[in-house]
Design an enzyme around this catalytic site. Structure first.
Site, PDB file in Angstrom:
ATOM      1  N   THR A 188      47.353  -8.120 -86.376  1.00  0.00           N
ATOM      2  CA  THR A 188      47.524  -8.405 -85.104  1.00  0.00           C
ATOM      3  C   THR A 188      46.390  -8.351 -84.321  1.00  0.00           C
ATOM      4  OG1 THR A 188      49.835  -7.671 -85.522  1.00  0.00           O
ATOM      5  CG2 THR A 188      49.081  -7.559 -83.263  1.00  0.00           C
ATOM      6  N   HIS A 212      51.432 -17.115 -83.028  1.00  0.00           N
ATOM      7  CA  HIS A 212      52.554 -16.144 -83.660  1.00  0.00           C
ATOM      8  C   HIS A 212      53.169 -16.862 -84.839  1.00  0.00           C
ATOM      9  CE1 HIS A 212      56.416 -14.084 -83.911  1.00  0.00           C
ATOM     10  NE2 HIS A 212      57.215 -15.255 -83.802  1.00  0.00           N
TER      11      HIS A 212
END
Length: 391
Positions: A188, A212
């Site tokens: 992330t 994403h």
């Protein structure tokens, strides 16, 4: 009519791939079920009519047919006959499509100049893009997407960010696609991402970390339906085309098959003159292609071949606009694409789209609007008419 698999059981499975197909027969106005055998050793094909128990096409080499084209749901051109691949024999499925699945991904709001590079990265990693569109994400949809992915104080910030601009939504197909795309994304935090991952290459921080990807097949299927599904014959998530002050560009199927989709988008997005205001992937049926190209009927000798090529795979339609308000976007973009003949382009306009990615008059990378008065109509044809007719 269900497939009678016993009719193909007699064929030798070990030297060929077997596909179950159908073709529209204009004479009888019916769909004909066919078996297509592809022999990878010499790139030859054979087409059998199992109902009649005879060859529709004897085994013959077809260099233009590649393994990348032989995907379930694709239309392939076999000597000017358009054949839709519906399924394949079990052993072919195990060999070619083992663990194949779909996942959903979107490129987050960011510099449009990065989108082409990110798409190229994804395709080079072996993903097949089967659906794509730029879109605006509502807060309700963003909450659904991130409810199982993030929490605490960061969630409102993430929601605000992904709804602040356009995203590029993608349905990707590959073996173990959900898990594989997550590994391609990287950590992330881009600073902690492994070298070579998307976030390592293009991420800025934990919030602006490129893209994403879904965590489960169930989430992927649900979000794919949200972004690409239809309700009352209209897209659930609207297309972004404005149908004003624009020109139309259609990236042809061979460009996608050759892996150059991202490169074409990159060339347009990084130009000083143009920007892409809307883009989406379409499957064009032959009668739609003939209607779209009707202006060229009787004018260009390649008309029939142009229609067939647009129908034999996925294409990507773009609404292109100009950064300079006093410039004629239709005529300037035509110059950007180059003349129809890619060989001529390579001699006179070596940096044009058709010089870089075109092969011949038909496989010349892109279609672009010729006349000013047709631009909005051509964009409308894809983003309004076809969008409300097909997935």
């Amino acid at each position: 009519m269900p497939w009678n698999r016993s009719k193909i059981a007699v064929f030798d499975y070990f030297d060929k791939y077997i596909f179950l197909c159908e073709m529209y027969d204009e004479e009888t106005d019916t769909m004909v079920e066919l078996v297509l055998n592809f022999f990878p050793f010499d790139n030859s094909v054979q087409v059998i009519d199992p109902q009649k128990g005879k060859n529709l096409l004897r085994r013959v080499q077809l260099p233009t047919l590649t393994m990348e084209m032989l995907q379930i749901g694709n239309i392939v051109n076999i000597f000017a006959k358009l054949i839709l691949i519906r399924d394949c024999a079990p052993i072919t499925k195990r060999t070619l499509f083992n663990k194949m699945e779909s996942t959903f991904a979107f490129i987050k709001p960011g510099p449009p100049s990065d989108n082409g590079k990110i798409l190229t990265y994804i395709m080079k990693k072996g993903f097949r893009i089967v659906r794509m569109k730029n879109a605006k994400v509502t807060k309700e949809l963003a909450m659904e997407i991130y409810q199982n992915c993030a929490g605490g104080e960061m969630l409102p910030i993430i929601i605000d960010y992904v709804t602040s601009g356009e995203v590029v939504a993608l349905e990707l197909v590959a073996p173990d696609a959900v898990k594989y795309f997550r590994s391609c994304l990287g950590a992330t935090d881009p600073k902690k991402a492994a070298p070579g991952t998307l976030r390592y290459l293009y991420g800025h921080d934990t919030l602006r970390n490129v893209a994403h990807g879904c965590n489960t097949r169930e989430d992927a299927a649900k979000i794919i339906d949200w972004f690409f599904g239809q309700e009352n014959n209209r897209p659930k998530v609207p297309y972004q085309a404005t149908l004003k002050d624009c020109t139309c560009c259609v990236i042809k199927p061979h460009v996608l098959i050759d892996g150059h989709l991202g490169n074409v988008i990159d060339r347009i997005s990084t130009s000083d003159i143009f920007y892409i205001s809307a883009m989406a992937m379409f499957s064009v049926k032959i009668h739609d292609a003939k209607e779209f190209f009707e202006i060229y009927k009787g004018v260009l000798p390649e008309y029939e071949e142009m229609c067939i090529h647009l129908s034999e795979g996925k294409c990507v339609a773009l609404e292109v606009k100009c950064n300079k308000p006093n410039m004629n976007v239709v005529q300037e973009f035509r110059k950007f694409c180059g003349p129809r003949d890619p060989d001529l382009c390579r001699q006179l306009y070596p940096d044009s789209l058709r010089a870089l990615y075109g092969k011949n008059y038909v496989h010349n990378a892109v279609h672009c609007t010729d006349l000013d008065e047709d631009a909005e109509l051509e964009v409308e044809y894809f983003f309004k008419l076809l969008a409300n007719m097909h997935d």
